[in-house]
Design an enzyme around this catalytic site. Sequence first.
Site, PDB file in Angstrom:
ATOM      1  N   ASP A  18       0.808  -1.227   0.000  1.00 19.65           N
ATOM      2  CA  ASP A  18       0.000   0.000   0.000  1.00 19.65           C
ATOM      3  C   ASP A  18       0.849   1.290   0.000  1.00 19.65           C
ATOM      4  OD1 ASP A  18      -1.498  -2.251   0.759  1.00 19.65           O
ATOM      5  OD2 ASP A  18      -2.922  -1.055   1.901  1.00 19.65           O
ATOM      6  N   GLU A  49      -4.350   1.892  -2.684  1.00 17.23           N
ATOM      7  CA  GLU A  49      -5.591   2.339  -2.026  1.00 17.23           C
ATOM      8  C   GLU A  49      -5.409   3.508  -1.064  1.00 17.23           C
ATOM      9  OE1 GLU A  49      -7.665   0.203   0.862  1.00 17.23           O
ATOM     10  OE2 GLU A  49      -5.929   0.055   2.172  1.00 17.23           O
ATOM     11  N   ASN A  50      -4.154   3.835  -0.720  1.00 16.05           N
ATOM     12  CA  ASN A  50      -3.901   4.981   0.173  1.00 16.05           C
ATOM     13  C   ASN A  50      -3.066   6.058  -0.517  1.00 16.05           C
ATOM     14  OD1 ASN A  50      -3.528   2.262   2.016  1.00 16.05           O
ATOM     15  ND2 ASN A  50      -4.818   3.794   2.987  1.00 16.05           N
ATOM     16  N   ASN A  77     -10.350  -1.394   0.560  1.00 14.67           N
ATOM     17  CA  ASN A  77     -11.527  -0.788   1.193  1.00 14.67           C
ATOM     18  C   ASN A  77     -11.613   0.726   1.022  1.00 14.67           C
ATOM     19  OD1 ASN A  77      -9.203  -1.330   2.999  1.00 14.67           O
ATOM     20  ND2 ASN A  77     -10.322  -0.041   4.427  1.00 14.67           N
ATOM     21  N   HIS A  78     -10.525   1.388   0.630  1.00 14.63           N
ATOM     22  CA  HIS A  78     -10.584   2.847   0.432  1.00 14.63           C
ATOM     23  C   HIS A  78     -10.814   3.240  -1.029  1.00 14.63           C
ATOM     24  CE1 HIS A  78      -9.624   3.493   4.556  1.00 14.63           C
ATOM     25  NE2 HIS A  78      -8.429   2.939   4.467  1.00 14.63           N
ATOM     26  N   HIS A 160      -6.775  -8.449   0.037  1.00 14.57           N
ATOM     27  CA  HIS A 160      -6.774  -7.257   0.886  1.00 14.57           C
ATOM     28  C   HIS A 160      -7.692  -7.524   2.075  1.00 14.57           C
ATOM     29  CE1 HIS A 160      -5.833  -2.975   1.230  1.00 14.57           C
ATOM     30  NE2 HIS A 160      -7.040  -2.829   1.728  1.00 14.57           N
ATOM     31  N   HIS A 185      -3.274  -4.529   3.257  1.00  6.49           N
ATOM     32  CA  HIS A 185      -4.242  -3.800   4.100  1.00  6.49           C
ATOM     33  C   HIS A 185      -3.744  -3.475   5.500  1.00  6.49           C
ATOM     34  CE1 HIS A 185      -7.935  -2.317   5.918  1.00  6.49           C
ATOM     35  NE2 HIS A 185      -7.875  -3.264   6.832  1.00  6.49           N
ATOM     36  N   HIS A 187      -0.724  -2.930   6.505  1.00  2.36           N
ATOM     37  CA  HIS A 187       0.414  -1.994   6.406  1.00  2.36           C
ATOM     38  C   HIS A 187       1.634  -2.462   7.188  1.00  2.36           C
ATOM     39  CE1 HIS A 187      -2.083   1.762   5.023  1.00  2.36           C
ATOM     40  NE2 HIS A 187      -2.406   0.656   4.371  1.00  2.36           N
TER      41      HIS A 187
HETATM   42 FE   FE2 Z   1      -4.044   0.325   2.974  1.00  2.00          FE
HETATM   43 FE   FE2 Z   2      -7.138  -1.298   3.238  1.00  2.00          FE
END
Ligand code: FE2
Ligand code: FE2
Length: 274
Positions: A18, A49-50, A77-78, A160, A185, A187
């Site tokens: 990520d 995603e981040n 999820n983001h 994820h 996910h 991290h």
């Molecule tokens: Fe993430």
């Molecule tokens: Fe995530």
Amino acid sequence: MRPLAAMLKPICILFVGDIVGGVGKRTLLSLLPALRERHAPDFIIVNGENAAGGVGITPRVADELFAAGIDVITLGNHTYRHREIYPYLDEHERILRPANYLKSQPGHGWCVVESDGARLGVVSMSGNLFMNAGKPAFTEIDAALHALKGKADHVLVDMHAEATSEKVGMGWHLDGRVTAVVGTHTHIPTADARVLPDGTAYITDVGMTGPRGGVIGVKREQAVQAMLTKMPVRFETSSDDPWLNGVVIRCSEPMRAESIELVLEPAPPGRALG
Ligand SMILES: [Fe+2]
Ligand SMILES: [Fe+2]
């Protein structure tokens, strides 16, 4: 019918965990030339995603990653944090939201990329425990692999998920059926990277490319404040001590990995600051 084994050359996949905010993106971009030289990856995949301000991704950031030579961006999820990415997810083949989201949600969950005749299928999946995926990961992965049948020589699945149990379970579920299952996910990189008995490279979490001096990406004093006071705190992305976390996967036979190795690299001094 294509004589698979005869035509395949060994390939190397670099998967990067990520990307957190501008600091994570700059860490990746500053390390890419050295990583290309050291590992000579045929495919580079990143979880993005981040990537925009610490949560979600925008078309501008995705374009920047593709322009740097990233082959596929996976999400999680983001995914839907920034509205401007919605049409982009439908229009661009090589950016993936989890395949087990609802059909009505923008985007798609798998794609195939090619390098020198080698075809790599990439699938994004979301866990179901403590996550908001509309469909079960364990049945939807079978549907995605069915759709990829005959279209790819190798398949990498980005699982994820929050729960380690679900990720380990997915590794075993897919052992011998795909080239790699890599978790994202949380991290935080895990110490269990290995090739499973039937040939699938596996790791529970690749980790993140972002500030190790924060709390999974957030400025540590803000995160600690929230934990301490149980009151709402405005979170900002930390820029302290950025590292790249990734894995390098090598394969020669179709749908089999030979090795998986962690790549944990600090950003070159001064290069990741905005
Ligand atoms: Fe993430
Ligand atoms: Fe995530």
